[in-house]
Write an enzyme that holds these catalytic residues in place. Structure first.
Site: not given
Lengths: 318, 318, 318
Positions: B229-231
């Site tokens: 997922a993001h980050n």
């Protein structure tokens, strides 16, 4: 490649006559012009019968290398195997070879990309965006939906259906680890063989074997987003449902049923006609003909009892 | 865009000098011509040091906005951020820009689609059906198998291997929620950075950062059907096996091993050299150097004891 | 096809007037020129009201077939349905039909492949490598990232975002099983309907309905690597996070939240505003408005208590 040059590139000295090495094989499968290796001592019995030209082997097993084979002795034979595997890996796209041979009545969409020396049977449909790699063979009446990738050397049988986005023949997850914690790729030199009348859902990933084949036998049906690791063997008429994951070298007998999101550890066998309920996690080899559930895996009846027991314990504590 | 116009489009009044706003950043990362926001009060310390031109902020924190920044005060700062993010999102395909710059000895198949201003290193192989988006950079000797999608602005290092069907740089799953239960997209303005010698399996999905980068560090090896997922930030030489899922902003140290079908909650850290057994579900930050299992997660030894205990309890009840 | 020929091809004798059969429908949905079937006795009430021209039915239910419908009596009506389904399945790629109708202001990349009779709205972006099948409709302002596959007959609404590699409309996992353990494909004749303002992540797989539609309602947001089986119905503004798997005919109310790696069994309902925590496994229908966790599923509070109880039991045993 000459054995002398190969050994030199691996930093290994050897005794014996030089010879041409053409590839890598397992202890059992290696031909007389191939390199093999012994890493896991449980395979030492197979060492005695190997026909390989040379064997990568730790010092303590060097004497067990049979006459006719040359021992390449090293403290880290698996790491050296990984280094050697790169030498024998084919280029990702062959630059020379024949244009695809496409059977009568086949319907190949514009924009399908082919490698070299591909053979497509009769009555095959291949939809847009597919990539059919070098030396792939596809049997009669098979239907391949859009954006499927079939890597070089894989074989798909007759009357199969492969849904969009699925990948067949990607590299197995195989690495040798250095003492410094880096991971050296073991190039995956096997392939995937899909037998007749197999259906594979959308966005699955089926890895090629390390040295041999990953094998999906006749009539098996696979749902979406399934992960099948290298060297797995799935028996005839098995049902592998959504998001199942099979670790490397798992062997399923015929008519095995794997419920949704179930999975297996590697190097184990599931007997014919076994059913694994949804989410079941198979951690060791199991007999066929029974129903299993849970993680760690147990018989389904026992899993129901376990849940009932936990429920009772919870009530008591209130 | 002028701050006055931006504020007007968000329905927010502000005091202070108008200025040009060129993008959105985090409290820490925002430049002096960017907008930022405070949503989670645990970041209030970072507010004092922000260099942002303007800060979206709830009324109770308005006074904490430092001099030099302009407070954009609203009851729902995160929702307003989402609305603002759309304004700064690039078009999906740039209409102008340079044709791809492709290094010597690279082999790009026919039918690969490029965005604008792409830079490809030397000795790179890109196979059919790939899409390489605007402003993507790919390092020397990287191999990209068919039907891979790399979204705009992502960076892939040297000597990487990316298997077929994998997606790098898709939008993170970020939404602000209205009182009526609708979800307003937070446009994902960051990217993915894949360092050197990383291998990524087939049909993975690696989301771009919301405002910064999702980062896969050097030498990490990722298996098939993995969701990142993001980050997220994955440390050097980590091993992420099949069907693992990492929630947003998870940080892994170096040489972390995640077993098959394991997963993590978001916003947590896993220490270097930690091993998560198959199916382990990481629910909070954990120390490195140990082996964990189960869901909720515990040390692997404890998980074995728990299973033994349950087994004994079941026997007793018979 | 004439009913007489259809019956003959299935090896079934029947009494009554011959007529033209144009397709297959459910007991409820079949039109007066369609074939239907009764397999699961729990639907026997619907048999009385069917308008179908003919009904595949086991001998013991033959008398319940209403006047006006013709009973096709067989010991294995579901197997015969599967055999019949092949007859009514469309060809994978229509050879005739209109070129795509593309609305004003739409931006379709080179190399997008279209089937016949496609209708694309205004302001739509379709990126390279996508396949848009026969008779697909896509609403205004929808954005489709690269390498997406949309199968024939599917409908995508306005202002949707579909990320790279996702597959919409692949065949549901439906098979009839022979006594010898082979699996006969039930051709999937329905479609997928995605309503407005839906976002779908990367590398998802959403199967078409068997006879009706798989339905994703307005405003729902789906993360990466999600598997949605045939005939599911997902309510408005639901949040389906990474690696979730929904089995066939699952119905979610509006604003349902499914945590990462959660899943459901088939043929069940989840009430509006229910939240399933990460890894939750829904095994039967549940009320809305509550938070659930665990596998088998329980209320989240109970799951926390269960974990606390197990923890105490473990301490005691030390």
């Amino acid at each position: 490649m000459r054995l002398s040059r190969l050994a030199e590139s691996l930093g290994i000295e050897f005794e014996g006559e030089d010879r041409e090495i053409t590839g890598i094989g397992t202890l059992k499968g290696a031909k007389c012009d191939e390199l093999t290796f012994l890493d896991n001592p449980k395979y030492i019995k197979e060492l005695a019968d190997t026909k390989a030209a040379a064997v990568l082997v730790a010092p303590r097993y060097a004497d067990a290398v049979p006459e006719g084979s040359i021992a390449l002795v090293d403290d880290e034979p698996y790491l050296k195997l990984a280094m050697a595997s790169e030498i024998f890996a084919p280029v990702p796209m062959k630059r020379e070879g024949k244009e695809p041979l496409i059977g009568e009545g086949s319907n190949v969409a514009e924009g399908v990309a082919f490698g070299k020396d591909v053979v497509i049977g009769e009555g095959v449909t291949i939809m847009p965006g597919c990539y059919i790699g070098d030396d792939v063979k596809i049997g009669d009446n098979t239907l391949i939906y859009p954006n499927v990738t079939i890597y070089h050397g894989c074989i798909v049988g007759k009357s199969c259906i492969i849904h969009a986005g699925t990948v067949i023949g990607s590299d197995g997850y195989g690495f040798a680890h250095t003492k410094e914690g880096r991971h050296v790729k073991l190039y995956q030199l096997g392939n995937v063989v899909v037998e007749d009348s197999v259906e594979i859902g959308a966005n699955c990933a089926i890895d090629r074997g390390t040295l041999d084949s990953t094998l999906i036998k006749e009539g098996t049906k696979i749902d979406n987003l399934v992960h099948i690791a290298h060297n797995c063997e799935i028996g005839e008429h098995s049902l592998i449902t959504g998001q199942v994951g099979l670790s490397g070298s798992t062997k399923l007998g015929r008519n095995v049923v794997m419920g949704g999101q179930s999975g297996t550890a590697g190097h184990l066998e599931i007997g014919a006609f076994a059913t694994i309920a949804a989410r079941g996690g198979v951690t060791k080899s199991i007999e066929g003909g029974r129903v299993y559930a849970g993680f760690p895996l147990m018989e389904h009846k026992r899993w129901l009892k376990l849940n009932a027991l936990l429920s009772r314990l919870l009530e008591k504590k209130k």
